[in-house]
Write a protein that holds these residues in place. Structure first.
Motif, PDB file in Angstrom:
ATOM      1  N   THR A 267      31.313  43.197  40.956  1.00 33.57           N
ATOM      2  CA  THR A 267      32.704  43.234  40.531  1.00 33.57           C
ATOM      3  C   THR A 267      32.846  42.717  39.102  1.00 33.57           C
ATOM      4  N   SER A 268      32.098  41.669  38.775  1.00 35.21           N
ATOM      5  CA  SER A 268      32.114  41.141  37.406  1.00 35.21           C
ATOM      6  C   SER A 268      31.660  42.207  36.415  1.00 35.21           C
ATOM      7  N   GLY A 269      30.628  42.961  36.789  1.00 36.27           N
ATOM      8  CA  GLY A 269      30.151  44.042  35.928  1.00 36.27           C
ATOM      9  C   GLY A 269      31.214  45.105  35.717  1.00 36.27           C
ATOM     10  N   TYR A 270      31.933  45.420  36.757  1.00 37.63           N
ATOM     11  CA  TYR A 270      32.997  46.414  36.682  1.00 37.63           C
ATOM     12  C   TYR A 270      34.118  45.935  35.760  1.00 37.63           C
ATOM     13  N   ILE A 271      34.448  44.652  35.886  1.00 37.88           N
ATOM     14  CA  ILE A 271      35.485  44.072  35.040  1.00 37.88           C
ATOM     15  C   ILE A 271      35.013  44.017  33.584  1.00 37.88           C
ATOM     16  N   ALA A 272      33.757  43.655  33.377  1.00 40.70           N
ATOM     17  CA  ALA A 272      33.197  43.618  32.016  1.00 40.70           C
ATOM     18  C   ALA A 272      33.180  45.006  31.393  1.00 40.70           C
ATOM     19  N   ALA A 273      32.835  46.017  32.196  1.00 48.98           N
ATOM     20  CA  ALA A 273      32.801  47.396  31.689  1.00 48.98           C
ATOM     21  C   ALA A 273      34.180  47.872  31.257  1.00 48.98           C
ATOM     22  N   ALA A 274      35.226  47.293  31.842  1.00 55.14           N
ATOM     23  CA  ALA A 274      36.590  47.655  31.450  1.00 55.14           C
ATOM     24  C   ALA A 274      37.017  46.911  30.182  1.00 55.14           C
ATOM     25  N   GLY A 275      36.157  46.011  29.705  1.00 61.83           N
ATOM     26  CA  GLY A 275      36.423  45.331  28.446  1.00 61.83           C
ATOM     27  C   GLY A 275      37.093  43.980  28.544  1.00 61.83           C
ATOM     28  N   PHE A 276      37.155  43.405  29.739  1.00 63.75           N
ATOM     29  CA  PHE A 276      37.801  42.103  29.895  1.00 63.75           C
ATOM     30  C   PHE A 276      36.809  40.977  29.644  1.00 63.75           C
ATOM     31  N   PRO A 277      37.269  39.897  29.001  1.00 68.42           N
ATOM     32  CA  PRO A 277      36.388  38.740  28.783  1.00 68.42           C
ATOM     33  C   PRO A 277      36.259  37.921  30.069  1.00 68.42           C
ATOM     34  N   MET A 278      35.265  37.086  30.142  1.00 69.55           N
ATOM     35  CA  MET A 278      35.034  36.175  31.275  1.00 69.55           C
ATOM     36  C   MET A 278      35.111  36.896  32.623  1.00 69.55           C
ATOM     37  N   PRO A 279      34.326  37.942  32.808  1.00 72.33           N
ATOM     38  CA  PRO A 279      34.458  38.744  34.022  1.00 72.33           C
ATOM     39  C   PRO A 279      34.159  38.003  35.327  1.00 72.33           C
ATOM     40  N   THR A 280      33.218  37.083  35.325  1.00 65.43           N
ATOM     41  CA  THR A 280      32.918  36.355  36.562  1.00 65.43           C
ATOM     42  C   THR A 280      34.095  35.461  36.946  1.00 65.43           C
ATOM     43  N   PHE A 281      34.653  34.769  35.975  1.00 67.64           N
ATOM     44  CA  PHE A 281      35.835  33.938  36.215  1.00 67.64           C
ATOM     45  C   PHE A 281      36.983  34.789  36.749  1.00 67.64           C
ATOM     46  N   LEU A 282      37.222  35.925  36.118  1.00 62.38           N
ATOM     47  CA  LEU A 282      38.309  36.805  36.559  1.00 62.38           C
ATOM     48  C   LEU A 282      38.060  37.345  37.964  1.00 62.38           C
ATOM     49  N   THR A 283      36.804  37.584  38.304  1.00 62.94           N
ATOM     50  CA  THR A 283      36.476  38.056  39.654  1.00 62.94           C
ATOM     51  C   THR A 283      36.850  37.002  40.690  1.00 62.94           C
TER      52      THR A 283
ATOM     53  N   PHE B 264      46.362  50.769  35.712  1.00 65.99           N
ATOM     54  CA  PHE B 264      46.185  51.059  34.290  1.00 65.99           C
ATOM     55  C   PHE B 264      44.848  50.558  33.753  1.00 65.99           C
ATOM     56  N   ALA B 265      44.427  49.380  34.195  1.00 69.78           N
ATOM     57  CA  ALA B 265      43.198  48.786  33.662  1.00 69.78           C
ATOM     58  C   ALA B 265      41.941  49.521  34.105  1.00 69.78           C
ATOM     59  N   PHE B 266      41.931  50.027  35.337  1.00 62.03           N
ATOM     60  CA  PHE B 266      40.700  50.583  35.885  1.00 62.03           C
ATOM     61  C   PHE B 266      40.761  52.071  36.220  1.00 62.03           C
ATOM     62  N   HIS B 267      41.953  52.648  36.219  1.00 62.68           N
ATOM     63  CA  HIS B 267      42.080  54.071  36.573  1.00 62.68           C
ATOM     64  C   HIS B 267      43.040  54.817  35.658  1.00 62.68           C
ATOM     65  N   GLY B 268      43.428  54.208  34.550  1.00 62.34           N
ATOM     66  CA  GLY B 268      44.434  54.779  33.663  1.00 62.34           C
ATOM     67  C   GLY B 268      43.963  55.983  32.878  1.00 62.34           C
ATOM     68  N   PRO B 269      44.815  56.476  32.008  1.00 65.13           N
ATOM     69  CA  PRO B 269      44.561  57.705  31.264  1.00 65.13           C
ATOM     70  C   PRO B 269      43.221  57.748  30.527  1.00 65.13           C
ATOM     71  N   SER B 270      42.724  56.610  30.079  1.00 64.82           N
ATOM     72  CA  SER B 270      41.443  56.618  29.365  1.00 64.82           C
ATOM     73  C   SER B 270      40.270  56.981  30.277  1.00 64.82           C
ATOM     74  N   HIS B 271      40.459  56.923  31.581  1.00 57.17           N
ATOM     75  CA  HIS B 271      39.392  57.237  32.536  1.00 57.17           C
ATOM     76  C   HIS B 271      39.432  58.688  33.035  1.00 57.17           C
TER      77      HIS B 271
END
Length: 131
Positions: free
Chosen positions: A32-48, A84-91
């Motif tokens: 999940t952290s990898g997925y969050i990092a791939a979306a460009g968010f900082p501190m992905p493990t913390f956010l997970t 928007f963050a994970f499935h929005g128009p850019s995807h």
């Protein structure tokens, strides 16, 4: 009585969805952290970890009925953020199925808004301390 049963069934469904989402995060924090990092968010493990515990809190609010309206609104905001963050128009260019995932979040939002307006019905813990 049918109304109360239907609302309680919806609460169980909402709870299950958020318990399941948290369970997937706890099962593989790294993925999940990898997925969050791939979306460009900082501190992905913390956010997970934050997301997992937030989803547990939402699930408990839905199943218990405590802070139900607030949880419904917060969950709605969260669901649209995820859309928007994970499935929005850019995807959509890379994978057209992402558009379907994006739209599905709005269906979920509709249910959450309906829940926020109508409340938990019967079988909810009372929030007597707040009244």
């Amino acid at each position: 009585m049918a109304r109360a049963i239907a609302i309680f069934a919806a609460r169980i469904i909402f709870s299950f969805i958020f318990f399941m989402a948290a369970g997937f995060k706890f099962a593989d924090i790294g993925a999940t952290s990898g997925y969050i990092a791939a979306a460009g968010f900082p501190m992905p493990t913390f956010l997970t970890w934050i997301a997992a515990f937030f989803e547990i809190a939402l699930a408990l609010a839905f199943i218990s009925g405590a802070f139900f309206r607030e949880a419904s609104l917060l969950a709605g905001i969260y669901v649209i953020f995820l859309a928007f963050a994970f499935h929005g128009p850019s995807h959509w260019q890379q994978n057209q199925a992402e558009f379907g995932f994006f739209v599905d979040h709005f269906t979920f939002l509709a249910g959450l808004l309906f829940a926020a307006v109508h409340g938990p019905e019967k079988w909810a813990f009372k929030q007597t301390l707040l009244r």
